[in-house]
Design an enzyme around this catalytic site. Sequence first.
Site, short mmCIF file in Angstrom:
data_model
loop_
_atom_site.label_atom_id
_atom_site.label_comp_id
_atom_site.label_asym_id
_atom_site.label_seq_id
_atom_site.Cartn_x
_atom_site.Cartn_y
_atom_site.Cartn_z
N SER A 1 -5.34 45.77 23.20
CA SER A 1 -5.95 46.46 22.08
C SER A 1 -7.20 45.69 21.60
O SER A 1 -8.09 45.42 22.41
CB SER A 1 -4.91 46.63 20.96
OG SER A 1 -5.34 47.55 20.01
N ASP B 1 -3.32 56.98 26.01
CA ASP B 1 -3.24 55.96 24.96
C ASP B 1 -3.88 56.51 23.69
O ASP B 1 -5.03 56.95 23.72
CB ASP B 1 -3.98 54.70 25.43
CG ASP B 1 -3.82 53.51 24.49
OD1 ASP B 1 -3.85 53.71 23.25
OD2 ASP B 1 -3.69 52.38 24.98
N HIS C 1 0.43 53.09 23.55
CA HIS C 1 -0.66 52.13 23.39
C HIS C 1 -0.41 50.90 24.24
O HIS C 1 0.54 50.16 24.00
CB HIS C 1 -0.78 51.76 21.92
CG HIS C 1 -1.92 50.85 21.61
ND1 HIS C 1 -3.16 50.96 22.21
CD2 HIS C 1 -2.03 49.79 20.75
CE1 HIS C 1 -3.96 50.04 21.74
NE2 HIS C 1 -3.30 49.31 20.85
#
Length: 367
Positions: free
Chosen positions: A79, A305, A333
């Site tokens: 991320s 995602d 994610h």
Amino acid sequence: SPVRCLSPRELDAYIGLDTSPDSPAEITALEEGARRFAAGCQARSGKLLAHVGTADAARDMDLLRAALGDERLTYLGKSYGTQLGAVYADLFPDRVRALVLDGAVDPSLPPLELNATQARGFEVALDAFLENCFTAADCPFHGSVKSARDEITSLLRRADQRPLTGRTGDGRQVSEAWAVFGLVTPLYDRRSWPVLRQALGKALEGEGTTLLRLADLLIDRHQDGTYSNQTEANMAVNCADGDFPQTSSAFAAAARESAAEAPLFAPYLMWGSLPCAYWPVKGGASEKIDAPGAAPIMVVGTERDPATPYAWAKALATQLSSGVLVDFDGDGHTAYRTGSTCVDRLVDDYLIDLKAPKDGTRCPKIA
């Protein structure tokens, strides 16, 4: 020295603001809330705000590498951690041993364009959830994905007019903003979809406790009403890294424009960055990162995602001079250690033995 800006009660009020304003008064409330957030950060953490950007963190990370005695860095970033890793590689390309960037951020996009793309990612993830929902016995929806979306839209509109009941023992109610946070949270992880089915089933009956608890997980609000500094730190880093518009009208225009493709999530994501318009420290400009001369950098993109859309992984892998893209046909994610043995094997082989995969390698959907 964590960045701190608001008291728990002030954070409750800020997070509960209506981020899909449909009146001048609601826009004014968002502006005032954003100004209070920025002013609180200046008052409580003003000396830190100019030093919490990603480039600062990357330089700190290089000090950690040196302190550990590692000649070069071995790194797994997920991320936002992909942005940190990419910036590190750009600053110190000769110090890269093996970098894996999973759930990539595209640093070349302006911040409101990033928000718009992310909003579309959440819409894609919601559709994937709904398609799966119809296969489950406890799915609260019937008909089509479109009709289910219409029911969710109506639910949020009702919560905007009259908050859902929240049976948490502290008198909290579930406004539209809290309901959206609760809806977003399980989209990060396919394994949470059964909880989302239950939460939406209860919410359609007017009871929003599960949605509220899910929202608390996302923003790291504890049961005693206190918060970690996640919300404040995230805002401080984003404002330091991005060159945001300086007027609320620009945010309003961006919200309207992106709502055409992401009607449920675009307003919440656009208006959520409004404190950066009043930030006491000017943010940096977006730019492509190429990290010339770095060892192979593995970029992993998950096709559905919600938070870091697959398009960002493709873009980052292309920008990096040594980027290698791995495509995972998955939901949720990030990909590593979420159930794909293909992704896990490729990442482990690279991090441990420096066996980089071929660019464009695709890992199949989990059965």
